[in-house]
Design a protein around this motif. Structure first.
Motif, PDB file in Angstrom:
ATOM      1  N   GLU A   1     -22.103  80.054  50.394  1.00  0.00           N
ATOM      2  CA  GLU A   1     -21.742  79.569  51.730  1.00  0.00           C
ATOM      3  C   GLU A   1     -22.227  78.143  51.960  1.00  0.00           C
ATOM      4  OE1 GLU A   1     -19.751  80.804  54.112  1.00  0.00           O
ATOM      5  OE2 GLU A   1     -19.264  82.302  52.582  1.00  0.00           O
ATOM      6  N   LYS A   2     -23.443  77.841  51.503  1.00  0.00           N
ATOM      7  CA  LYS A   2     -23.990  76.495  51.679  1.00  0.00           C
ATOM      8  C   LYS A   2     -23.159  75.463  50.927  1.00  0.00           C
ATOM      9  CE  LYS A   2     -28.796  77.515  52.730  1.00  0.00           C
ATOM     10  NZ  LYS A   2     -30.186  77.299  52.349  1.00  0.00           N
ATOM     11  N   ALA A   3     -22.751  75.832  49.704  1.00  0.00           N
ATOM     12  CA  ALA A   3     -21.939  74.903  48.899  1.00  0.00           C
ATOM     13  C   ALA A   3     -20.593  74.652  49.576  1.00  0.00           C
ATOM     14  CB  ALA A   3     -21.736  75.459  47.500  1.00  0.00           C
ATOM     15  N   LEU A   4     -19.971  75.695  50.101  1.00  0.00           N
ATOM     16  CA  LEU A   4     -18.675  75.536  50.759  1.00  0.00           C
ATOM     17  C   LEU A   4     -18.807  74.781  52.079  1.00  0.00           C
ATOM     18  CD1 LEU A   4     -17.124  79.020  49.996  1.00  0.00           C
ATOM     19  CD2 LEU A   4     -16.437  76.812  49.032  1.00  0.00           C
TER      20      LEU A   4
ATOM     21  N   GLU B   1     -11.735  72.813  47.483  1.00  0.00           N
ATOM     22  CA  GLU B   1     -11.043  73.505  46.394  1.00  0.00           C
ATOM     23  C   GLU B   1     -11.745  73.273  45.061  1.00  0.00           C
ATOM     24  OE1 GLU B   1      -8.868  76.182  44.521  1.00  0.00           O
ATOM     25  OE2 GLU B   1      -8.917  75.902  46.695  1.00  0.00           O
ATOM     26  N   VAL B   2     -12.291  72.081  44.838  1.00  0.00           N
ATOM     27  CA  VAL B   2     -13.037  71.807  43.604  1.00  0.00           C
ATOM     28  C   VAL B   2     -14.291  72.680  43.552  1.00  0.00           C
ATOM     29  CG1 VAL B   2     -14.319  70.048  42.310  1.00  0.00           C
ATOM     30  CG2 VAL B   2     -12.138  69.463  43.389  1.00  0.00           C
ATOM     31  N   VAL B   3     -14.989  72.791  44.674  1.00  0.00           N
ATOM     32  CA  VAL B   3     -16.199  73.632  44.733  1.00  0.00           C
ATOM     33  C   VAL B   3     -15.818  75.086  44.450  1.00  0.00           C
ATOM     34  CG1 VAL B   3     -18.005  74.525  46.273  1.00  0.00           C
ATOM     35  CG2 VAL B   3     -17.461  72.084  46.272  1.00  0.00           C
ATOM     36  N   ARG B   4     -14.723  75.550  45.040  1.00  0.00           N
ATOM     37  CA  ARG B   4     -14.273  76.933  44.790  1.00  0.00           C
ATOM     38  C   ARG B   4     -13.930  77.139  43.315  1.00  0.00           C
ATOM     39  NH1 ARG B   4     -13.373  80.106  49.121  1.00  0.00           N
ATOM     40  NH2 ARG B   4     -13.386  79.125  51.164  1.00  0.00           N
ATOM     41  N   GLU B   5     -13.266  76.163  42.700  1.00  0.00           N
ATOM     42  CA  GLU B   5     -12.937  76.275  41.273  1.00  0.00           C
ATOM     43  C   GLU B   5     -14.193  76.344  40.418  1.00  0.00           C
ATOM     44  OE1 GLU B   5     -10.149  73.250  40.044  1.00  0.00           O
ATOM     45  OE2 GLU B   5      -8.792  73.743  41.683  1.00  0.00           O
ATOM     46  N   VAL B   6     -15.178  75.542  40.756  1.00  0.00           N
ATOM     47  CA  VAL B   6     -16.446  75.560  40.007  1.00  0.00           C
ATOM     48  C   VAL B   6     -17.138  76.913  40.181  1.00  0.00           C
ATOM     49  CG1 VAL B   6     -18.775  74.567  39.893  1.00  0.00           C
ATOM     50  CG2 VAL B   6     -16.779  73.063  40.056  1.00  0.00           C
TER      51      VAL B   6
ATOM     52  N   ARG C   1     -15.726  79.763  40.885  1.00  0.00           N
ATOM     53  CA  ARG C   1     -14.957  80.765  40.133  1.00  0.00           C
ATOM     54  C   ARG C   1     -15.263  80.660  38.643  1.00  0.00           C
ATOM     55  NH1 ARG C   1      -9.959  78.635  42.699  1.00  0.00           N
ATOM     56  NH2 ARG C   1     -10.171  79.278  44.858  1.00  0.00           N
ATOM     57  N   ALA C   2     -15.307  79.446  38.127  1.00  0.00           N
ATOM     58  CA  ALA C   2     -15.594  79.239  36.702  1.00  0.00           C
ATOM     59  C   ALA C   2     -16.992  79.732  36.335  1.00  0.00           C
ATOM     60  CB  ALA C   2     -15.441  77.761  36.336  1.00  0.00           C
ATOM     61  N   ALA C   3     -17.922  79.620  37.274  1.00  0.00           N
ATOM     62  CA  ALA C   3     -19.292  80.076  37.035  1.00  0.00           C
ATOM     63  C   ALA C   3     -19.439  81.585  37.221  1.00  0.00           C
ATOM     64  CB  ALA C   3     -20.252  79.352  37.976  1.00  0.00           C
ATOM     65  N   GLY C   4     -18.369  82.249  37.672  1.00  0.00           N
ATOM     66  CA  GLY C   4     -18.421  83.696  37.870  1.00  0.00           C
ATOM     67  C   GLY C   4     -19.060  84.119  39.182  1.00  0.00           C
ATOM     68  N   LEU C   5     -19.249  83.180  40.093  1.00  0.00           N
ATOM     69  CA  LEU C   5     -19.853  83.499  41.390  1.00  0.00           C
ATOM     70  C   LEU C   5     -18.807  83.935  42.413  1.00  0.00           C
ATOM     71  CD1 LEU C   5     -22.413  80.573  41.538  1.00  0.00           C
ATOM     72  CD2 LEU C   5     -22.854  82.968  40.951  1.00  0.00           C
ATOM     73  N   LEU C   6     -17.550  83.557  42.179  1.00  0.00           N
ATOM     74  CA  LEU C   6     -16.435  83.977  43.016  1.00  0.00           C
ATOM     75  C   LEU C   6     -15.316  84.474  42.112  1.00  0.00           C
ATOM     76  CD1 LEU C   6     -15.914  81.089  45.637  1.00  0.00           C
ATOM     77  CD2 LEU C   6     -16.947  83.327  46.045  1.00  0.00           C
ATOM     78  N   TRP C   7     -14.520  85.399  42.620  1.00  0.00           N
ATOM     79  CA  TRP C   7     -13.270  85.783  41.956  1.00  0.00           C
ATOM     80  C   TRP C   7     -12.166  85.750  42.996  1.00  0.00           C
ATOM     81  CZ3 TRP C   7     -10.747  90.250  43.593  1.00  0.00           C
ATOM     82  CH2 TRP C   7     -11.516  91.200  44.271  1.00  0.00           C
ATOM     83  N   GLN C   8     -11.006  85.297  42.568  1.00  0.00           N
ATOM     84  CA  GLN C   8      -9.885  85.162  43.478  1.00  0.00           C
ATOM     85  C   GLN C   8      -8.949  86.353  43.309  1.00  0.00           C
ATOM     86  OE1 GLN C   8      -6.961  81.925  42.956  1.00  0.00           O
ATOM     87  NE2 GLN C   8      -7.500  81.361  45.057  1.00  0.00           N
ATOM     88  N   CYS C   9      -8.611  86.982  44.432  1.00  0.00           N
ATOM     89  CA  CYS C   9      -7.707  88.123  44.414  1.00  0.00           C
ATOM     90  C   CYS C   9      -6.360  87.716  43.827  1.00  0.00           C
ATOM     91  CB  CYS C   9      -7.533  88.653  45.830  1.00  0.00           C
ATOM     92  SG  CYS C   9      -6.424  90.089  45.913  1.00  0.00           S
ATOM     93  N   LYS C  10      -5.778  88.615  43.082  1.00  0.00           N
ATOM     94  CA  LYS C  10      -4.466  88.377  42.495  1.00  0.00           C
ATOM     95  C   LYS C  10      -3.388  89.202  43.203  1.00  0.00           C
ATOM     96  CE  LYS C  10      -6.231  86.932  38.039  1.00  0.00           C
ATOM     97  NZ  LYS C  10      -7.361  86.362  38.672  1.00  0.00           N
ATOM     98  N   GLY C  11      -3.701  89.669  44.426  1.00  0.00           N
ATOM     99  CA  GLY C  11      -2.733  90.408  45.223  1.00  0.00           C
ATOM    100  C   GLY C  11      -1.503  89.558  45.495  1.00  0.00           C
ATOM    101  N   PRO C  12      -0.342  90.180  45.685  1.00  0.00           N
ATOM    102  CA  PRO C  12       0.906  89.436  45.846  1.00  0.00           C
ATOM    103  C   PRO C  12       0.904  88.463  47.032  1.00  0.00           C
ATOM    104  CG  PRO C  12       1.231  91.766  46.326  1.00  0.00           C
ATOM    105  CD  PRO C  12      -0.148  91.617  45.791  1.00  0.00           C
ATOM    106  N   ASP C  13       0.221  88.800  48.095  1.00  0.00           N
ATOM    107  CA  ASP C  13       0.188  87.937  49.285  1.00  0.00           C
ATOM    108  C   ASP C  13      -1.237  87.507  49.627  1.00  0.00           C
ATOM    109  OD1 ASP C  13       2.953  88.267  49.609  1.00  0.00           O
ATOM    110  OD2 ASP C  13       2.646  90.140  50.696  1.00  0.00           O
ATOM    111  N   CYS C  14      -2.129  87.537  48.661  1.00  0.00           N
ATOM    112  CA  CYS C  14      -3.541  87.275  48.949  1.00  0.00           C
ATOM    113  C   CYS C  14      -4.144  86.427  47.833  1.00  0.00           C
ATOM    114  CB  CYS C  14      -4.297  88.601  49.060  1.00  0.00           C
ATOM    115  SG  CYS C  14      -6.036  88.427  49.500  1.00  0.00           S
TER     116      CYS C  14
END
Length: 148
Positions: A3-6, A15-20, A22-35
């Motif tokens: 939360e602090k980073a965002l 978006e760059v912070v989110r990508e980092v 995700r790459a570090a395994g701290l976030l995962w992005q849902c692959k739902g069709p509308d999410c």
């Protein structure tokens, strides 16, 4: 930390912070069709839509100690319970273990998409849970999908 980073990122950087993250395994992005909701690594299901990490609807999580026939009888007991009490049928129900490695009929999680409610079941569902027997270890999980 996430939360602090965002919060520290401006619109261009977010978006760059989110990508980092995700790459570090701290976030995962849902692959739902509308999410495309970003979830913390500890979340098993998407907080945005309630789907699994791969975007599929919530599925069964059958413990290794459970006989398939007893598991299917539990599914039917749950469907009958919701019809009998007139409560909306959730997508799935997750049960936890007590200290004796028995499945608890109380404090179960009802999954309605991203919304989760705690619920206590009656003794009829309790008997179906008892038929599953004891779990082999405390790490087992039990989730019954009801949309089948």
């Amino acid at each position: 930390m996430i939360e602090k980073a965002l919060q520290a990122a401006d619109e261009r950087q977010e978006e760059v912070v989110r990508e980092v993250l995700r790459a570090a395994g701290l976030l995962w992005q849902c692959k739902g069709p509308d999410c495309r909701f970003d979830n913390t690594a500890t979340q098993e299901l998407c907080e945005g839509c309630g789907r699994q990490r791969n975007g599929c609807r919530i599925t069964d999580d059958v413990p290794p100690s459970a006989h398939p026939d007893a598991f299917e009888l539990l599914r039917e007991a749950l469907k009958e319970y919701f019809e009998r009490v007139g409560k909306e049928l959730p997508g799935a129900v997750t049960f936890s273990l007590n200290f004796e490695r028995e499945w608890r009929r109380y404090d179960a999680s009802l999954h309605y998409g991203p919304r989760v409610e705690n619920h206590d079941f009656d003794s009829e569902v309790g008997m179906a849970l008892d038929d599953l027997g004891r779990a082999y270890d405390h790490g087992e999980t039990l989730r019954v999908a009801l949309y089948h």
